[in-house]
Design a protein around this motif. Structure first.
Motif: not given
Lengths: 258, 401
Positions: B274-275, B342-343, B399-401
């Motif tokens: 994710x980051x 990340x997913x 807005x759920x990126x």
């Protein structure tokens, strides 16, 4: 507790090679006090925050907590001393949910190493509740689905949860809309009410005048003014930021030497 | 039980799910659609497709791919890629075959199996160290690995051309089937464990006054799994039965899924995807986590190689090559693991491998050659990535990126 301030900077200077980013800055923060740090780009605000956060080490001067000097050498050191920085880019992982983000790197587990999902969720809800953060509908939604203001609230709540005594906020309202700014400023006020020392870095004088108790203006790495919000005017602050008298201008001859 | 509100909240869940669906949270829907589509198409073209015998075959064919893909999921989760898993599985297979040669050394099978997996793990550690300590892109390191480990396979095989595997235990890994009774017992254990874990988790949340799913949804999950798994067992029992590798893959899946969802390591893997900056600031040793991920991926590849060798009962100079790597990556991606990091989930590897195996098997039944197989599988992969990209776009829009 003694009369010593929560956090005190004494004659803090920071050089990057030949560039003097901070020069002889004195500053104090008392419990429950909100101090705004203002200044133009390049005035040394970020350097000051990073020095307190342990990302930079000061070249000279001292950082005192409750009257005792501490050497802050790493972000870990400052976190251990109860100093939490909420950065502009937030440092949240978008794909993790609110709880996971608040506990990232410090997850609670049972004896077998299994994550205590429910325990962490309870604790997170407790902290959000304590700070009256009511805009987040579910703490199990990914942070990506939150608005800028909600993300800022999560970042601040995270800082508070890790028993911060001093919270440094770097431009918390920079990218926010009117209503979200309102929420974040309310949150900042509540931090002060709960006895934390808050340093608010902001470009937005309107925000500063709304929440700060004291205003410290930096210019070219030096403190040029320290004003009481109740008596100061916006014009005074703007003048300090733009024309504030500095003892010497780095790189310019002819200025008063010190 | 209070039925009224339960029903209402189940409706509310369904509504939420629909909203999520519209904004790009597709979940397993594309997979189920894909599996149904392949079933309909191939069955209409060839009556043999939906026979118990062929379905058992299909599962065996997908076993190696799903194992390798499970390891790849972790690599994709941290936003990296591993192009070497195909030949790493080859190296493991060759080491296994070479050690078990009936040349009088009489090495225990268990030792050879461990050595093969350990070889995979060391290769992963090497890749991980190069990627983290020398800060090289994983694409390049594992591309070099793809070539180099292919070379190692060729060197170990040497002039033999191929090695026949005669070891009983290794051959029975893919070549043995559960008797109907054992299969049903396995099914029972699975269902009981699943139900207990769901009910306990729900109770724990209720005792802490946290939001819980409606009980009806919980029941739906349990009944759903029972129906699917029960059908699989019944159908397989009409033919040779459940292949033993299914048990092995189920165990690997349960362990990997647990690691990803219930350990600190799992959260850290997701956070790096994710980051990585957020992970670093949270004090996570991101280098170490990334090295572990590459070690797990290569170990899973090694296990995949063992499964493959056991199914083919021999190892030749092509082992680990061909479509294996791309099928494995495709499986992970088709299953819903994002290439953007990340997913994803362990589940996606198995579901994706099923889709790939279905297509491969169906095209084989139709008598199509490798040319057509590769082209069609390539198109399916493209379609899957398009679904990923478009749903990601949908999430960003929502807005759920």
């Amino acid at each position: 507790m003694t009369d010593a301030p929560l956090l005190e900077l004494r004659g803090v200077s920071k050089n990057f090679g030949a560039v003097q980013a901070l020069k002889d800055v004195d500053m104090t923060i008392n419990p429950g006090e909100i101090v705004a740090l203002v200044g133009d780009n390049g005035s040394g605000k970020s350097t000051l925050v990073k020095s307190v956060a342990g990302i930079h080490q000061v070249s000279s001067g001292a950082i005192l907590l409750n009257g005792e000097p501490f050497a802050i050498r790493s972000p870990r050191d400052s976190a251990d001393l109860g100093i939490q920085v909420v950065y502009q880019d937030l440092a949240l992982a978008d794909n993790l949910d609110v709880v996971e983000n608040m506990f990232l790197g410090r997850e609670q587990t049972n004896k077998l190493g299994k994550l205590d999902h429910n325990g962490m969720e309870c604790r997170a809800l407790e902290v959000l509740d304590q700070l009256a953060v009511t805009t987040i509908r579910s703490v199990r939604q990914p942070v990506a689905s939150l608005s800028g203001g909600q993300r800022q609230s999560v970042a601040v709540s995270k800082a508070v949860m890790w028993s911060a005594k001093i919270v440094l906020l770097d431009e918390p309202t920079a990218a926010l809309g009117v209503e979200q700014t309102r929420h974040v400023l309310d949150l900042v006020l509540r931090l002060g009410q709960q006895g934390l020392g808050v340093v608010l870095i902001s470009h937005n004088l309107h925000d500063v005048f709304e929440v700060a108790d004291r205003i410290v203006a930096l210019r070219l790495g030096q403190k040029v003014a320290e004003l009481d919000r109740r008596t100061a005017t916006q014009t005074e602050v703007v003048e300090a930021i733009t024309f504030g008298r500095v003892s010497s201008v780095p790189g310019q001859s002819g200025a008063t030497t010190s | 039980m209070d039925v009224g509100p339960e029903r209402n909240s189940l409706l509310a869940y369904a509504r939420n799910w629909l909203v999520g669906l519209r904004s790009g949270e597709l979940g397993v829907l594309p997979i189920i659609g894909g599996l149904l589509l392949t079933a309909v198409v191939f069955q209409s073209l060839n009556d043999n497709y939906l026979t118990p015998g062929n379905l058992v075959n299909l599962v065996s064919q997908g076993a190696a791919i799903s194992t390798i893909a499970m390891g790849l999921v972790l690599v994709l989760l941290i936003g990296e890629i591993d192009l070497s898993v195909g030949y790493v599985s080859g190296v493991a297979a060759v080491i296994l075959a070479q050690m078990l040669l009936p040349d009088g050394s009489d090495l225990p099978t268990g030792f050879a199996l461990l050595a093969a997996v350990a070889a995979g793990m060391s290769i992963g550690a090497l890749h991980g160290l190069l990627i983290t300590k020398l800060k090289m892109p994983s694409f390049v390191v594992t591309l070099a690995g793809l070539l180099a480990w292919n070379g190692v396979v060729l060197m170990i095989i040497g002039s033999q051309g191929s090695i026949i595997i005669q070891d009983r235990a290794v051959v029975s890994l893919s070549g043995s089937y559960l008797t109907p009774d054992v299969a049903w017992a396995f099914f029972g254990i699975l269902m009981v464990a699943y139900s207990i874990s769901l009910v306990l988790a729900r109770r724990n949340r209720m005792s802490r006054n946290l939001a819980v799913e409606p009980a009806a949804l919980l029941l739906l999950r349990i009944v759903g799994l029972a129906l699917v798994a029960g059908t699989v067992v019944s159908v397989a029992n009409l033919s040779r039965g459940i292949p033993f590798v299914v048990v092995l893959i189920t165990v690997l899946y349960v362990v990997l899924n647990y690691v990803l969802t219930n350990t600190r390591f799992g959260v850290w893997v997701y956070s790096i995807g994710g980051s990585i900056e957020a992970a670093r600031r949270a004090g996570i040793n991101t280098d170490r986590v990334r090295i572990y991920v590459f070690m797990i991926a290569s170990s899973m590849a090694a296990i995949g190689g063992i499964i493959l060798a056991s199914r083919l009962r021999s190892v030749d100079s092509n082992v680990g090559g061909g479509s294996l790597l791309l099928y494995s990556i495709a499986a992970a991606v088709i299953g819903g693991t994002s290439l953007f990091g990340g997913r994803g989930s362990a589940r996606s590897a198995i579901l994706g491998a099923l889709v790939i195996a279905s297509i491969d098997n169906g095209l084989g039944l139709l008598g199509l050659g490798s040319g057509q197989k590769f082209t069609i599988t390539g198109l399916v992969l493209l379609a899957a990535v398009a679904v990923d990209s478009l749903s990601r776009y949908g999430r960003i829009q929502a807005g759920r990126s």
